[in-house]
Design a protein around this motif. Structure first.
Motif, PDB file in Angstrom:
ATOM      1  N   ARG A 206      41.049  48.694  40.912  1.00 19.91           N
ATOM      2  CA  ARG A 206      40.757  47.935  42.136  1.00 19.91           C
ATOM      3  C   ARG A 206      39.352  47.328  42.097  1.00 19.91           C
ATOM      4  O   ARG A 206      39.116  46.241  42.655  1.00 19.91           O
ATOM      5  CB  ARG A 206      40.914  48.854  43.344  1.00 19.91           C
ATOM      6  N   ASP A 207      38.420  48.012  41.451  1.00 21.23           N
ATOM      7  CA  ASP A 207      37.028  47.568  41.436  1.00 21.23           C
ATOM      8  C   ASP A 207      36.800  46.307  40.606  1.00 21.23           C
ATOM      9  O   ASP A 207      35.765  45.649  40.750  1.00 21.23           O
ATOM     10  CB  ASP A 207      36.130  48.689  40.907  1.00 21.23           C
ATOM     11  N   ILE A 208      37.736  45.972  39.711  1.00 20.73           N
ATOM     12  CA  ILE A 208      37.517  44.810  38.844  1.00 20.73           C
ATOM     13  C   ILE A 208      38.421  43.632  39.211  1.00 20.73           C
ATOM     14  O   ILE A 208      38.373  42.596  38.552  1.00 20.73           O
ATOM     15  CB  ILE A 208      37.692  45.181  37.361  1.00 20.73           C
ATOM     16  N   LEU A 209      39.241  43.784  40.246  1.00 22.49           N
ATOM     17  CA  LEU A 209      40.173  42.726  40.602  1.00 22.49           C
ATOM     18  C   LEU A 209      39.470  41.600  41.359  1.00 22.49           C
ATOM     19  O   LEU A 209      38.596  41.843  42.194  1.00 22.49           O
ATOM     20  CB  LEU A 209      41.307  43.284  41.464  1.00 22.49           C
ATOM     21  N   GLU A 210      39.867  40.385  41.067  1.00 21.35           N
ATOM     22  CA  GLU A 210      39.341  39.227  41.787  1.00 21.35           C
ATOM     23  C   GLU A 210      39.993  39.150  43.163  1.00 21.35           C
ATOM     24  O   GLU A 210      41.149  39.538  43.349  1.00 21.35           O
ATOM     25  CB  GLU A 210      39.624  37.950  41.006  1.00 21.35           C
ATOM     26  N   ASP A 211      39.246  38.629  44.125  1.00 21.22           N
ATOM     27  CA  ASP A 211      39.750  38.574  45.497  1.00 21.22           C
ATOM     28  C   ASP A 211      40.918  37.614  45.653  1.00 21.22           C
ATOM     29  O   ASP A 211      41.917  37.934  46.299  1.00 21.22           O
ATOM     30  CB  ASP A 211      38.623  38.176  46.458  1.00 21.22           C
ATOM     31  N   ASN A 212      40.789  36.439  45.077  1.00 21.55           N
ATOM     32  CA  ASN A 212      41.812  35.420  45.298  1.00 21.55           C
ATOM     33  C   ASN A 212      41.962  34.524  44.067  1.00 21.55           C
ATOM     34  O   ASN A 212      41.584  33.345  44.085  1.00 21.55           O
ATOM     35  CB  ASN A 212      41.446  34.570  46.527  1.00 21.55           C
ATOM     36  N   PRO A 213      42.518  35.065  42.970  1.00 16.55           N
ATOM     37  CA  PRO A 213      42.667  34.252  41.762  1.00 16.55           C
ATOM     38  C   PRO A 213      43.657  33.120  41.960  1.00 16.55           C
ATOM     39  O   PRO A 213      44.462  33.131  42.903  1.00 16.55           O
ATOM     40  CB  PRO A 213      43.178  35.263  40.730  1.00 16.55           C
ATOM     41  N   HIS A 214      43.619  32.164  41.078  1.00 16.95           N
ATOM     42  CA  HIS A 214      44.479  30.981  41.160  1.00 16.95           C
ATOM     43  C   HIS A 214      45.947  31.388  41.165  1.00 16.95           C
ATOM     44  O   HIS A 214      46.350  32.377  40.536  1.00 16.95           O
ATOM     45  CB  HIS A 214      44.195  30.057  39.974  1.00 16.95           C
ATOM     46  N   GLN A 215      46.763  30.614  41.871  1.00 15.22           N
ATOM     47  CA  GLN A 215      48.190  30.899  41.951  1.00 15.22           C
ATOM     48  C   GLN A 215      48.890  30.810  40.601  1.00 15.22           C
ATOM     49  O   GLN A 215      50.015  31.285  40.447  1.00 15.22           O
ATOM     50  CB  GLN A 215      48.858  29.942  42.945  1.00 15.22           C
ATOM     51  N   HIS A 216      48.230  30.222  39.645  1.00 16.84           N
ATOM     52  CA  HIS A 216      48.755  30.131  38.287  1.00 16.84           C
ATOM     53  C   HIS A 216      49.125  31.515  37.727  1.00 16.84           C
ATOM     54  O   HIS A 216      50.027  31.628  36.889  1.00 16.84           O
ATOM     55  CB  HIS A 216      47.694  29.474  37.402  1.00 16.84           C
ATOM     56  N   THR A 370      43.912  38.309  35.388  1.00 18.75           N
ATOM     57  CA  THR A 370      43.275  37.087  34.903  1.00 18.75           C
ATOM     58  C   THR A 370      42.421  37.386  33.670  1.00 18.75           C
ATOM     59  O   THR A 370      42.062  38.545  33.421  1.00 18.75           O
ATOM     60  CB  THR A 370      42.386  36.476  35.991  1.00 18.75           C
ATOM     61  N   PRO A 371      42.058  36.378  32.895  1.00 19.17           N
ATOM     62  CA  PRO A 371      41.139  36.617  31.778  1.00 19.17           C
ATOM     63  C   PRO A 371      39.818  37.240  32.236  1.00 19.17           C
ATOM     64  O   PRO A 371      39.276  38.098  31.542  1.00 19.17           O
ATOM     65  CB  PRO A 371      40.918  35.211  31.202  1.00 19.17           C
ATOM     66  N   ARG A 372      39.331  36.830  33.394  1.00 19.71           N
ATOM     67  CA  ARG A 372      38.080  37.419  33.884  1.00 19.71           C
ATOM     68  C   ARG A 372      38.257  38.893  34.200  1.00 19.71           C
ATOM     69  O   ARG A 372      37.373  39.719  33.920  1.00 19.71           O
ATOM     70  CB  ARG A 372      37.591  36.657  35.120  1.00 19.71           C
ATOM     71  N   GLU A 373      39.396  39.261  34.765  1.00 21.37           N
ATOM     72  CA  GLU A 373      39.650  40.677  35.036  1.00 21.37           C
ATOM     73  C   GLU A 373      39.775  41.456  33.734  1.00 21.37           C
ATOM     74  O   GLU A 373      39.302  42.593  33.626  1.00 21.37           O
ATOM     75  CB  GLU A 373      40.916  40.823  35.886  1.00 21.37           C
ATOM     76  N   ALA A 374      40.395  40.836  32.716  1.00 19.61           N
ATOM     77  CA  ALA A 374      40.471  41.478  31.403  1.00 19.61           C
ATOM     78  C   ALA A 374      39.069  41.676  30.835  1.00 19.61           C
ATOM     79  O   ALA A 374      38.761  42.715  30.236  1.00 19.61           O
ATOM     80  CB  ALA A 374      41.322  40.643  30.452  1.00 19.61           C
ATOM     81  N   ALA A 375      38.203  40.688  31.023  1.00 24.14           N
ATOM     82  CA  ALA A 375      36.821  40.802  30.559  1.00 24.14           C
ATOM     83  C   ALA A 375      36.094  41.928  31.290  1.00 24.14           C
ATOM     84  O   ALA A 375      35.317  42.680  30.689  1.00 24.14           O
ATOM     85  CB  ALA A 375      36.090  39.477  30.764  1.00 24.14           C
ATOM     86  N   ARG A 376      36.345  42.069  32.571  1.00 19.58           N
ATOM     87  CA  ARG A 376      35.715  43.149  33.335  1.00 19.58           C
ATOM     88  C   ARG A 376      36.204  44.518  32.871  1.00 19.58           C
ATOM     89  O   ARG A 376      35.442  45.494  32.894  1.00 19.58           O
ATOM     90  CB  ARG A 376      36.008  42.964  34.828  1.00 19.58           C
ATOM     91  N   PRO A 381      29.922  41.008  31.555  1.00 21.15           N
ATOM     92  CA  PRO A 381      29.439  40.457  32.829  1.00 21.15           C
ATOM     93  C   PRO A 381      30.158  39.155  33.146  1.00 21.15           C
ATOM     94  O   PRO A 381      30.646  38.460  32.240  1.00 21.15           O
ATOM     95  CB  PRO A 381      27.943  40.226  32.572  1.00 21.15           C
ATOM     96  N   ASP A 382      30.217  38.803  34.410  1.00 23.02           N
ATOM     97  CA  ASP A 382      30.899  37.572  34.810  1.00 23.02           C
ATOM     98  C   ASP A 382      30.195  36.320  34.279  1.00 23.02           C
ATOM     99  O   ASP A 382      30.791  35.235  34.259  1.00 23.02           O
ATOM    100  CB  ASP A 382      31.011  37.502  36.334  1.00 23.02           C
ATOM    101  N   LEU A 397      39.630  39.260  23.954  1.00 19.86           N
ATOM    102  CA  LEU A 397      39.186  40.402  24.751  1.00 19.86           C
ATOM    103  C   LEU A 397      39.901  41.684  24.329  1.00 19.86           C
ATOM    104  O   LEU A 397      39.308  42.762  24.303  1.00 19.86           O
ATOM    105  CB  LEU A 397      39.413  40.120  26.236  1.00 19.86           C
ATOM    106  N   GLY A 398      41.181  41.557  23.964  1.00 16.05           N
ATOM    107  CA  GLY A 398      41.904  42.724  23.483  1.00 16.05           C
ATOM    108  C   GLY A 398      41.360  43.239  22.172  1.00 16.05           C
ATOM    109  O   GLY A 398      41.476  44.433  21.860  1.00 16.05           O
ATOM    110  N   ASN A 399      40.740  42.371  21.391  1.00 12.72           N
ATOM    111  CA  ASN A 399      40.158  42.757  20.105  1.00 12.72           C
ATOM    112  C   ASN A 399      38.708  43.208  20.224  1.00 12.72           C
ATOM    113  O   ASN A 399      38.128  43.668  19.233  1.00 12.72           O
ATOM    114  CB  ASN A 399      40.211  41.572  19.127  1.00 12.72           C
ATOM    115  N   SER A 400      38.127  43.071  21.384  1.00 12.74           N
ATOM    116  CA  SER A 400      36.691  43.310  21.534  1.00 12.74           C
ATOM    117  C   SER A 400      36.371  44.783  21.761  1.00 12.74           C
ATOM    118  O   SER A 400      37.255  45.638  21.850  1.00 12.74           O
ATOM    119  CB  SER A 400      36.149  42.468  22.693  1.00 12.74           C
TER     120      SER A 400
END
Length: 423
Positions: A206-216, A370-376, A381-382, A397-400
């Motif tokens: 829950r701590d890394i989720l974006e509030d309102n990511p794109h509908q994509h 989202t990719p940003r959530e995967a990065a988190r 950092p954002d 990100l999966g390889n990092s």
């Protein structure tokens, strides 16, 4: 302010470097990367965007290293991975470790940090790791390995990796202790920290989720409707659920959702029993179960219409027949999401092959992360620039590595090294 010179080999998108630089800066030192190397051009693109430096390509084209203090190397893990062929030094990717040795012989650093998958430890009954240890010790380095779980370092991801450290002509005393963390993401209790973890507050998805990511990132209406129908409208039940066609447990299957055609209650019951019973030892030792004849299926599913049910499931492509034996059609990659994360737990391990198919039910939306959530989940950092192609971003990100873990082990190394080595 003192400067620490380092080299970044098999650099990827720069995770090891980022964590290492954070550690240096936290101790009041200035990082100076003299050389970086990464063969993948897409990773080099991201590295350049974030560090204003383009890594050199194939490590085999580098003849020598400049004088430096610390060597970083996240050398290729495929040949040691549980998911790979585990060919070790019999695989050319495994032999790239010897390229590191060649470059170390050209210029010995004061210390090193290596990262790899946990499968390195047990590969070839420990012989692969013993070879690495021996080769480094022959060159005068201490050698310590720690298996560390990212979930113990302030990020909500159940990720265990092997971290190796050594110091030239010293015997350091590290406070780190190997700790595999929670057995799985379901058993993780965010209210309890590992005895061996650093002092980081517990973190959950829950701590890394974006509030309102794109509908994509929303799942398709068809898929969402199928989930709502199966769960009788209670989408909260998605938390922690897998979508997989050859395992039982806390899973949803394609026949329950009717993804290839609606199934009757009898057909659903038959399929659910089939995938569970085919794993019984009486039918063989194969981990994911054996192909079964109709007679074998009849031993645990008593129904006078068994033949018709099996034929219907074959027609709908939930089962396939191979030499008069039945096998589930492995359609797991047809699911839009293969695992729904529980916002109040930690994530499963982020991997390159399917990081783009991790999902979450959050704020009334059924969606992919989202990719940003995967990065988190990896502690980036954002401000870190991801690859503009999201498919490539997920894979990278999966390889990092996980940034806070690298920072913690680097601080430990530096605190041992700096007073004695006078960098």
């Amino acid at each position: 302010m003192k400067t620490v010179k380092f080299i970044d080999l098999f650099a990827g998108i720069g995770g090891l470097r980022l964590g290492f630089e954070q550690a240096l800066q936290s101790l009041g030192f200035t990082p100076d990367c003299l050389l970086s190397s990464e063969i993948d051009k897409e990773a080099r693109q991201v590295y350049e965007a974030n560090f204003s430096e383009t890594p050199k390509g194939d490590i085999q084209t580098i003849t020598s290293l400049p004088a430096h203090d610390i060597l970083l190397a996240g050398f290729p893990c495929q040949s040691f991975s549980y998911a790979g062929k585990k060919a070790g030094f019999g695989d050319t990717r495994g032999t790239l470790f010897f390229e590191i040795l060649r470059l170390i012989d050209s210029q010995k650093p004061k210390a090193f940090i290596f990262e790899n998958v946990r499968g390195l430890v047990s590969h070839d009954q420990g012989k692969t790791l013993n070879t690495i240890r021996k080769k480094m010790q022959e060159r005068g380095y201490s050698f310590d390995l720690f298996l560390l779980n990212s979930s113990n370092y302030g990020v909500p991801q159940n990720r265990v990796r092997a971290y190796m450290m050594g110091v030239f002509n010293q015997t350091p005393h590290f406070k780190l202790v190997s700790d595999l963390g929670a057995k799985d993401s379901h058993s993780y209790d965010s209210g309890q920290l590992s005895l061996f973890s650093v002092s980081k507050p517990p973190c959950k998805v829950r701590d890394i989720l974006e509030d309102n990511p794109h509908q994509h990132y929303d799942c398709s209406a068809e898929f969402t409707t199928a989930l709502q129908r199966f769960l009788e409208g209670d989408l909260e039940k998605l938390h922690g659920v897998r979508l997989i066609d050859y395992r039982g447990g806390n899973s949803i299957h394609s026949w329950e959702l009717g993804l290839r055609g609606d199934c009757t209650s009898e057909e659903i019951d038959l399929m659910n029993r089939f995938i569970t019973k085919r794993r019984n030892k009486v039918f063989g030792q194969h981990q994911d179960g054996k192909l079964l004849t109709q007679a074998q299926i009849a031993s645990f599913y008593k129904n006078p219409n068994l033949g018709k049910l099996l034929a219907s499931l074959v027609d709908k492509n939930y089962l396939q027949v191979i030499e008069d034996k039945y096998k589930p059609v492995a359609g797991n990659f047809s699911f839009e999401v293969y695992k729904f994360l529980d916002p109040d737990k930690i994530s499963v391990t982020l991997v390159a092959s399917d990081a783009n198919r991790l999902g979450v039910y959050h704020r009334g939306r059924v969606r992919r992360i989202t990719p940003r959530e995967a990065a988190r989940l990896q502690g980036f950092p954002d401000s870190f620039q991801l690859h503009p192609n999201e498919t490539k971003a997920y894979r990278q990100l999966g390889n990092s590595v996980t940034i806070p873990v690298v920072k913690a082990i680097a601080q430990e190394l530096l605190e041992n090294l700096i007073p004695a080595a006078k960098i």
